[in-house]
Motif scaffolding. Sequence first.
Motif, short mmCIF file in Angstrom:
data_model
loop_
_atom_site.label_atom_id
_atom_site.label_comp_id
_atom_site.label_asym_id
_atom_site.label_seq_id
_atom_site.Cartn_x
_atom_site.Cartn_y
_atom_site.Cartn_z
N HIS A 207 -46.46 94.82 -73.76
CA HIS A 207 -46.61 95.48 -75.06
C HIS A 207 -45.48 94.96 -75.93
O HIS A 207 -44.32 94.98 -75.51
N GLN B 85 -47.53 95.63 -83.76
CA GLN B 85 -47.50 95.71 -82.31
C GLN B 85 -48.71 95.01 -81.72
O GLN B 85 -49.69 94.75 -82.40
N PHE C 67 -50.66 94.57 -77.51
CA PHE C 67 -50.64 94.74 -76.05
C PHE C 67 -51.73 93.85 -75.47
O PHE C 67 -52.87 93.88 -75.92
#
Length: 143
Positions: free
Chosen positions: A86, A93, A95
């Motif tokens: 992650h 962000q 992941f």
Amino acid sequence: MYFKTKNSINYLLLIFTISHVTLKTHACIFTQHYDVQIVNQLPTSLTMHCVQSDEEDYGMSSLPRKEIFRRKFCMNFWGTTKMSCHFWWGSKQMFFSVFTKTLADDICVDLHNEDESKLCKWHVREDGFYVPGGAPPKRYVWL
């Protein structure tokens, strides 16, 4: 009966010895050796948290600009070893799995060194995640 039991014990001792040597020397006896690298090509630090096969938690870390996060390991006997990370950078962000057997077959390259490692490299940039020399080279974008 004694002969079969003795052979079974000797076999188990051999397996234990090979496993112990493999763990101590990072040599892969029956499986492939991998070197996974994540290169921070962002203008600032990258925050990341990686887990390998839901067993090895590398914890939260901050990867400074131009630095490399690196992990070496052997594929497990079943070929199910994976590593997921992650990533956070500012308000962005992402992941995803940075290593699986299928992905390794696609993006990892032979290093032609003594332990016959394969290098699996990711470049983290402002516009996404890249595999150098990959087709396509850009694999993911930030969310």
